[in-house]
Design a protein around this motif. Structure first.
Motif, mmCIF file in Angstrom:
data_model
loop_
_atom_site.group_PDB
_atom_site.id
_atom_site.type_symbol
_atom_site.label_atom_id
_atom_site.label_comp_id
_atom_site.label_asym_id
_atom_site.label_seq_id
_atom_site.Cartn_x
_atom_site.Cartn_y
_atom_site.Cartn_z
ATOM 1 N N LEU A 1 41.574 39.422 32.777
ATOM 2 C CA LEU A 1 41.075 39.778 31.459
ATOM 3 C C LEU A 1 39.463 39.912 31.785
ATOM 4 C CD1 LEU A 1 42.854 36.586 29.783
ATOM 5 C CD2 LEU A 1 42.726 39.175 29.337
ATOM 6 N N ARG A 2 38.782 39.551 32.843
ATOM 7 C CA ARG A 2 37.332 39.538 33.100
ATOM 8 C C ARG A 2 37.138 41.204 33.061
ATOM 9 N NH1 ARG A 2 37.456 35.058 36.383
ATOM 10 N NH2 ARG A 2 36.948 33.137 35.436
ATOM 11 N N ALA A 3 37.951 41.836 33.589
ATOM 12 C CA ALA A 3 37.858 43.397 33.800
ATOM 13 C C ALA A 3 38.580 44.072 32.817
ATOM 14 C CB ALA A 3 38.264 43.543 35.280
ATOM 15 N N ALA A 4 39.064 43.538 31.784
ATOM 16 C CA ALA A 4 39.911 44.164 30.727
ATOM 17 C C ALA A 4 39.047 44.819 29.998
ATOM 18 C CB ALA A 4 40.928 43.333 30.147
ATOM 19 N N ASP A 5 39.781 45.936 29.093
ATOM 20 C CA ASP A 5 39.166 46.590 27.896
ATOM 21 C C ASP A 5 39.758 45.931 26.789
ATOM 22 O OD1 ASP A 5 37.907 48.649 29.283
ATOM 23 O OD2 ASP A 5 39.598 49.768 29.253
ATOM 24 N N TYR A 6 38.997 45.778 25.726
ATOM 25 C CA TYR A 6 39.458 44.949 24.510
ATOM 26 C C TYR A 6 39.250 45.826 23.320
ATOM 27 C CZ TYR A 6 39.045 40.690 27.364
ATOM 28 O OH TYR A 6 39.313 39.773 27.995
ATOM 29 N N PRO A 7 40.220 45.473 22.283
ATOM 30 C CA PRO A 7 40.826 44.323 22.170
ATOM 31 C C PRO A 7 42.236 44.417 23.198
ATOM 32 C CG PRO A 7 41.239 45.763 20.313
ATOM 33 C CD PRO A 7 40.134 46.429 21.157
ATOM 34 N N ILE A 8 42.650 43.150 23.639
ATOM 35 C CA ILE A 8 43.903 43.085 24.371
ATOM 36 C C ILE A 8 44.768 42.065 23.689
ATOM 37 C CG2 ILE A 8 43.049 41.157 25.944
ATOM 38 C CD1 ILE A 8 43.820 43.150 28.151
ATOM 39 N N VAL A 9 46.237 42.248 24.011
ATOM 40 C CA VAL A 9 47.209 41.099 23.573
ATOM 41 C C VAL A 9 47.809 40.386 24.522
ATOM 42 C CG1 VAL A 9 49.248 41.084 22.241
ATOM 43 C CG2 VAL A 9 47.802 43.172 22.066
ATOM 44 N N VAL A 10 47.662 39.047 24.160
ATOM 45 C CA VAL A 10 48.319 38.265 25.253
ATOM 46 C C VAL A 10 49.485 37.352 24.441
ATOM 47 C CG1 VAL A 10 47.857 35.940 26.249
ATOM 48 C CG2 VAL A 10 45.938 37.526 26.023
ATOM 49 N N LYS A 11 50.689 37.685 25.307
ATOM 50 C CA LYS A 11 51.906 37.003 24.772
ATOM 51 C C LYS A 11 52.470 35.797 25.564
ATOM 52 C CE LYS A 11 53.055 41.206 22.317
ATOM 53 N NZ LYS A 11 54.340 42.491 22.583
#
Length: 421
Positions: free
Chosen positions: A133-143
């Motif tokens: 998540l630290r390197a992710a693009d946002y917004p992002i979905v967590v399920k």
């Protein structure tokens, strides 16, 4: 026929109501049911997860067909237990029901089948998830991987929100074992629609497109709920989109499951995002949606018994599934505080007046009768006031006219159901 419907919500009341219209039905039981199902069926005090007690009841009563409403008994394998005893039951067996029971199973099967869906990664270690998540693009979905009553999804706008979701799901276990693994996926953009289909393992018969409203607040704001209302038809999802979803999403998924040797039979619900690149599958459910069922069954013209029998007997290709061209709107009346903590036992009045309106039904979800016979609340979502009309506006006005005649203290109602129409 004698039919048992398993469940006790608005979806199950709608199923019982529709079954009661069939000349083939002699008796309907509902386990455990609610105050609404009691008007069209005989309620049986058996929990939906007491599979053995349900089996014994079906055998003792010589039930001809069992229809499972909620996902939990399907995921737990009730169909496998019943079929092993030669009992006729409508719904997918345990393995195919993992389409809803496990986001990981569902996403991997979609990838294998070439179904358009968001890119994703799976994590069972919270620290590895945080690093991603630290390197992710946002917004992002967590399920959350497992079943979470439609509430185990967080659309995180930044790392802080995503990290909170990881901590709550994987470490604090707010969804129990469902949070042992998580799926982290790209955030798709576009309006959503629900495309449900009857499936007998071979043949797919899509229903009309329906749009649900998950957020508690108007303008799609606030906490996620089980659904505050729905409507059809969906202007953004005409028949051409339903056909595309059937061809690119539902049929490949059914074929991939069939290839495992355990065909999917029942209702398959595809939640789709209508993106600029076309429909993408967000998730699958293994049963009728709620409140989508209320809309679909108000508009269904084919005898539901014929459809369910055809699914069980793998003869769906012989049954035309026809829906009315009218519009339908269902508005959920919820308890004060829902989807958080809420009171129960609150008196409900005004239903008789609402039922006098043309083309309107009030489906019960969280209701019961107290010792004096007074109708009272017993759940978060209490009623689904559902109306049809020649146009969307007519159906919407009629539904809210019904809502305005019904009263219970602190009731929560969205006044914008169908705003995208």
């Amino acid at each position: 026929m004698k039919i048992l419907v398993i469940g006790g919500g608005g979806r199950e009341h709608a199923i019982c109501w529709k079954l009661a219209q069939s000349p083939q039905v002699r008796k309907i039981f509902c386990a455990p049911g609610n105050a609404g199902t009691a008007e069209v069926a005989e309620n049986i005090a058996i929990d939906v997860m007491d599979i053995e007690a349900l089996r014994v009841f079906v055998e003792h009563q010589s039930i001809d067909l069992t229809i499972v409403g909620p996902e939990k008994p399907l995921i737990a394998g009730i169909v496998d237990v019943f079929e092993a005893r030669g009992l006729r039951i409508f719904g997918p067996s345990r393995e195919p029901a993992q389409l809803e029971g496990s986001k990981v199973f569902s996403k991997r099967l979609m990838r294998q089948a070439g179904v358009p869906t968001a890119d994703f990664e799976v994590f069972d270690d919270p620290e590895e998830a945080r690093a991603y998540l630290r390197a992710a693009d946002y917004p992002i979905v967590v399920k959350a991987d497992g079943e979470a009553a439609g509430k185990g999804v967080v659309v995180a706008q930044d790392y802080a929100e995503a990290e909170t979701a990881i901590r709550q799901m994987m470490e604090e276990r707010i969804f129990g074992a469902s949070g042992e693994r998580v799926v982290i996926e790209e955030c798709l953009r576009g309006p959503e629609a629900s495309i449900l289909a009857f499936v007998d393992g071979e043949t797919v018969r899509p229903m009309i497109a329906i749009q649900d409203h998950k957020r508690i607040g108007e303008g799609d704001t606030g906490a996620n709920t089980g659904g505050m209302g729905a409507y059809a038809p969906v202007r953004l999802a005409p028949q051409s989109v339903v056909d595309e979803v059937t061809r690119r999403i539902i049929e490949p998924t059914v074929a991939a499951i069939r290839a495992t040797g355990i065909p999917y039979r029942g209702v398959l619900y595809a939640g789709v995002m209508l993106t600029e690149k076309g429909p993408y599958c967000i998730e699958f459910n293994c049963r009728f949606g709620d409140p989508e069922a209320q809309v679909a069954l108000m508009l269904l013209e084919t005898d539901l018994v014929d459809i369910c029998r055809a699914v069980v007997e793998v003869e769906l290709d012989k049954v035309p599934v026809i829906f009315s061209q009218r519009a339908a709107v269902t508005v959920v009346m919820a308890s004060e505080g829902y989807p958080g903590s809420y009171p129960t036992g609150v008196p409900i009045t005004g239903l008789d007046g609402a039922r006098k309106l043309d083309a309107l039904e009030v489906f019960h979800a969280g209701t019961q009768r107290d010792e004096s016979g007074q109708l009272v609340t017993s759940g978060g979502r209490v009623l689904a006031v559902t109306a049809t009309g020649e146009t969307f506006i007519e159906a919407q006005k009629r539904a809210y006219a019904g809502v305005d005649l019904i009263h219970f203290k602190g009731s929560a109602v969205r006044r914008d159901i169908g705003w995208q129409a």
